[in-house]
Motif scaffolding. Structure first.
Motif, PDB file in Angstrom:
ATOM      1  N   HIS A   1       0.833  -1.203   0.000  1.00  0.00           N
ATOM      2  CA  HIS A   1       0.000   0.000   0.000  1.00  0.00           C
ATOM      3  C   HIS A   1       0.874   1.262   0.000  1.00  0.00           C
ATOM      4  N   GLY A   2       1.943   1.241   0.791  1.00  0.00           N
ATOM      5  CA  GLY A   2       2.830   2.395   0.834  1.00  0.00           C
ATOM      6  C   GLY A   2       3.482   2.679  -0.506  1.00  0.00           C
ATOM      7  N   THR A   3       3.868   1.634  -1.224  1.00  0.00           N
ATOM      8  CA  THR A   3       4.490   1.811  -2.538  1.00  0.00           C
ATOM      9  C   THR A   3       3.473   2.221  -3.592  1.00  0.00           C
ATOM     10  N   LEU A   4       2.286   1.636  -3.559  1.00  0.00           N
ATOM     11  CA  LEU A   4       1.253   1.940  -4.552  1.00  0.00           C
ATOM     12  C   LEU A   4       0.788   3.388  -4.474  1.00  0.00           C
ATOM     13  N   ASN A   5       0.842   3.972  -3.291  1.00  0.00           N
ATOM     14  CA  ASN A   5       0.438   5.373  -3.154  1.00  0.00           C
ATOM     15  C   ASN A   5       1.362   6.318  -3.911  1.00  0.00           C
TER      16      ASN A   5
END
Length: 271
Positions: free
Chosen positions: A154-158
């Motif tokens: 989730h942190g990377t996809l943001n």
């Protein structure tokens, strides 16, 4: 910070490193000794490096079959965790709203739930469903491994712009094609990190396999090592040789992958 000011920290670091490495030194050195040598002097190097301990431990552990069991469960579990966690994180990161935010925090909060608190009801439910086998174990690993994996993804996809999704959809791609052919290849660094972290955890896990797949011939390395160590409690030379064999694969794996772990965790947590 000057050299003189760093010197005490460097000394402290060396002392802590030696303390951390001391159990490995004791394990490896004593695995080559006879039982008599271990009890006479634990710290001293062996007079002769006795490889017979390793041959006996290798045979008694039935290492090749046990190694295959660990590889099979670890590889399938990690692949399933990566596949479902990456898609779940993608859906949560793109569907901005109260529901997706709540679901994301539920996954994050699940990381704080200790396994011991759900152990008995979980085994009871899976026992009634007759899933106390390898498939059931892999399904449990998916449940317990998804929270951290979704958090990292989730942190990377943001940090990936949504305009990429929109451009691909305009070109005729559906949602799954957008994710699988465009977004997922961009997640390679964090995917490697998720794979490494879950591999180390699943490979070394003892408690869950001991409750689910403790049948003869299906045991993983940590589980087989537990029974082996119990059988050879008084024969420390064999027990320590077996322990060295058991941890060697994951240590080699970690040394080759440690740079990716640090890189991926920092990317997933900061972005």
């Amino acid at each position: 910070m000057g050299r003189k000011k760093r010197f005490p920290l460097e000394i402290l670091g060396i002392i802590l490193a030696l303390l951390w490495l001391s159990p490995f030194y004791l394990m490896i050195v004593n695995s080559f000794k006879t039982k008599k040598e271990i009890f006479s002097d634990t710290l001293r190097l062996p007079e002769t490096f006795n490889l017979e301990n390793y041959r006996t431990a290798f045979e008694q552990l039935d290492f090749m079959k046990t190694f295959f069991n660990s590889i099979l469960i670890t590889v399938i579990s990690v692949a399933v965790i990566i596949f479902f966690s990456s898609m779940a994180a993608y859906a949560l990161s793109r569907a901005k709203g109260k529901v997706s935010t709540v679901l994301f925090f539920v996954f994050v909060a699940a990381m704080l739930v200790p396994f011991q608190s759900v152990m008995i009801p979980l085994i009871s439910i899976f026992g009634q469903a007759e899933m106390l086998n390898r498939a059931g174990l892999i399904f449990m690993y998916l449940g317990f491994g998804s929270s951290l994996s979704i958090f990292l993804y989730h942190g990377t996809l943001n940090s990936i712009p949504k305009s990429l999704d929109e451009a691909a959809i305009i070109d005729g791609a559906n949602k799954f094609q957008v994710f699988w052919y465009i977004i997922f290849p961009m997640l390679k660094p964090i995917t490697v990190t998720v794979a490494i972290l879950n591999t180390i955890w699943i490979w070394n896990d003892y408690l869950l396999p001991s409750l689910v797949v403790n049948q003869e011939g299906m045991q993983t390395i940590p589980l087989k090592m537990f029974f082996f160590f119990g059988e050879y409690t008084k024969q420390w030379h064999l027990a320590l040789a077996g322990l060295t064999i058991a941890i060697l694969p994951v240590i080699i794996f970690y040394f080759f992958a440690q740079r990716q772990i640090i890189k991926g965790v920092s990317e997933g947590a900061v972005k």
